[in-house]
Design an enzyme around this catalytic site. Structure first.
Site, PDB file in Angstrom:
ATOM      1  N   GLU A  61      50.437  49.357  58.623  1.00  0.00           N
ATOM      2  CA  GLU A  61      50.641  47.789  58.355  1.00  0.00           C
ATOM      3  C   GLU A  61      51.044  47.815  57.034  1.00  0.00           C
ATOM      4  O   GLU A  61      52.152  46.980  56.668  1.00  0.00           O
ATOM      5  CB  GLU A  61      49.149  47.120  58.171  1.00  0.00           C
ATOM      6  CG  GLU A  61      48.525  47.144  59.701  1.00  0.00           C
ATOM      7  CD  GLU A  61      47.609  48.251  59.917  1.00  0.00           C
ATOM      8  OE1 GLU A  61      46.181  47.788  60.198  1.00  0.00           O
ATOM      9  OE2 GLU A  61      47.888  49.377  59.329  1.00  0.00           O
ATOM     10  N   CYS A  93      44.314  46.812  54.420  1.00  0.00           N
ATOM     11  CA  CYS A  93      45.433  46.028  55.175  1.00  0.00           C
ATOM     12  C   CYS A  93      45.312  44.276  55.415  1.00  0.00           C
ATOM     13  O   CYS A  93      46.327  43.933  55.159  1.00  0.00           O
ATOM     14  CB  CYS A  93      45.432  46.928  56.444  1.00  0.00           C
ATOM     15  SG  CYS A  93      46.424  48.393  56.182  1.00  0.00           S
TER      16      CYS A  93
END
Length: 367
Positions: A61, A93
């Protein structure tokens, strides 16, 4: 068509399939972290993508968001596994996703790491993001089998491998290799895909193996090396010894004299003392626990008959590969494993023969 149950459409499946392909690229190369793929879409256009970095960082991510050249506001993020929510060596994330003003997150499966498991959904919802999970669940459950097993059991996922002739000899008195080049390439692919490799000192003394990956371009992904040697009978000046300062190398032992211990330590080999099991051999279960604590999730065991049999009797293999040549060695062969191969299917639920694109050998995968 959309699924009424999860509201996933054909494009959702397309983007998540792409994320899976990204995750496959670094499978086995992300340390103790799972290999994850991520795709970011806006107005039906892919505006960025990413995958977990080598040794597990940065996360997929993070790579996808940081590499994006477009405005992320109101975009959709597809990621193969639940985004992390905990602080470790980096920020979570989920924090970066929220900050980027992404409007929707679609992921397939929950992480099993207790620090983040089943927490992303509520956290993202709390910050007004749309969240959907469960797409391609069966595919990802299979893809993350090794990772899930390792995290849940605090042991590496163990894959065994043995190669033999058509008449079941594992050593040729004439040639270094028993199987064909195609099979050798598959064997090196296994080394590439696993974080570590384990053999006994007998194999080391007999063959002086390199235990590395020799596929073009993948040499740097050779596995960490483990040797089982109860009394430190490993021969000096082996290839393993000569390269121990370049490739992490460990010897599990039980007892020896100080001279030998100091000799191997000076060569850069790390020694780990292990108690004996009831069979008077090194305790394999304790060894696997030690290996897991070294952040090893996947282990390839390239054993001879004795080591393979010891792992089988202790039910420590998760998978096994049998490489069988179509050539008989007869009086040119030694170390026959017919008895071992006969009982091998009893330790596994599934057996499948792999396509090798060669008429010379057969590769059988036991699961």
């Amino acid at each position: 068509m959309s699924s009424k149950k999860n509201n996933f459409n054909s494009k959702d499946h397309q983007y998540m399939s792409l994320a899976l392909n990204l995750a496959r690229e670094n499978q086995g190369l992300t340390g103790d972290n799972p290999s994850v793929g991520c795709v970011i879409v806006k107005n039906d256009d892919i505006i960025s993508f990413g995958k977990t970095g080598l040794n597990g960082r940065p996360h997929a991510e993070f790579n996808a968001i940081k590499n994006c050249k477009s405005n992320l506001t109101n975009s959709i993020l597809y990621v193969t596994m639940e985004p992390c929510t905990h602080y470790g060596k980096t920020s979570p994330c989920t924090k970066l996703i929220i900050k980027s003003k992404i409007k929707k997150v679609i992921y397939s499966i929950n992480d099993v790491d207790p620090r983040t498991s089943n927490k992303a959904f509520k956290l993202l919802k709390k910050h007004k993001l749309k969240v959907n999970k469960g797409i391609l669940h069966n595919e990802f459950n299979k893809f993350y089998t090794n990772y899930f097993y390792s995290k849940k059991n605090k042991l590496p996922y163990v894959i065994g491998k043995i190669a033999c002739s058509k008449d079941n000899f594992i050593k040729s008195n004439k040639s270094k290799y028993i199987t064909c080049k195609s099979s050798l390439n598959v064997a090196h692919l296994l080394r590439y895909r696993n974080q570590a490799i384990l053999i006994s000192y007998k194999t080391l003394n007999s063959d002086n193996p390199k235990l590395n990956c020799r596929l073009n371009g993948l040499e740097k992904f050779s596995p960490t090396r483990f040797i089982l040697d109860k009394q430190l009978k490993t021969k000096k000046n082996s290839y393993i010894e000569e390269t121990a300062k370049q490739v992490k190398t460990y010897i599990f032992y039980n007892h020896s004299n100080k001279e030998k211990i100091n000799y191997f330590k000076e060569k850069g080999i790390k020694l780990i003392k292990i108690n004996l099991a009831k069979n008077n051999l090194l305790d394999l279960k304790k060894i696997l626990t030690k290996i897991y604590k070294l952040n090893i999730n996947t282990l390839l065991v390239e054993g001879g008959a004795n080591l393979t049999n010891n792992f089988l009797q202790n039910k420590l293999f998760n998978e096994f590969y049998l490489f069988k040549s179509d050539v008989k060695l007869m009086n040119k062969g030694s170390n026959n494993v017919s008895a071992l191969l006969k009982k091998l299917p009893n330790f596994f639920k599934k057996i499948k023969t792999l396509e090798t694109f060669s008429n010379k050998d057969k590769i059988v995968n036991f699961l």
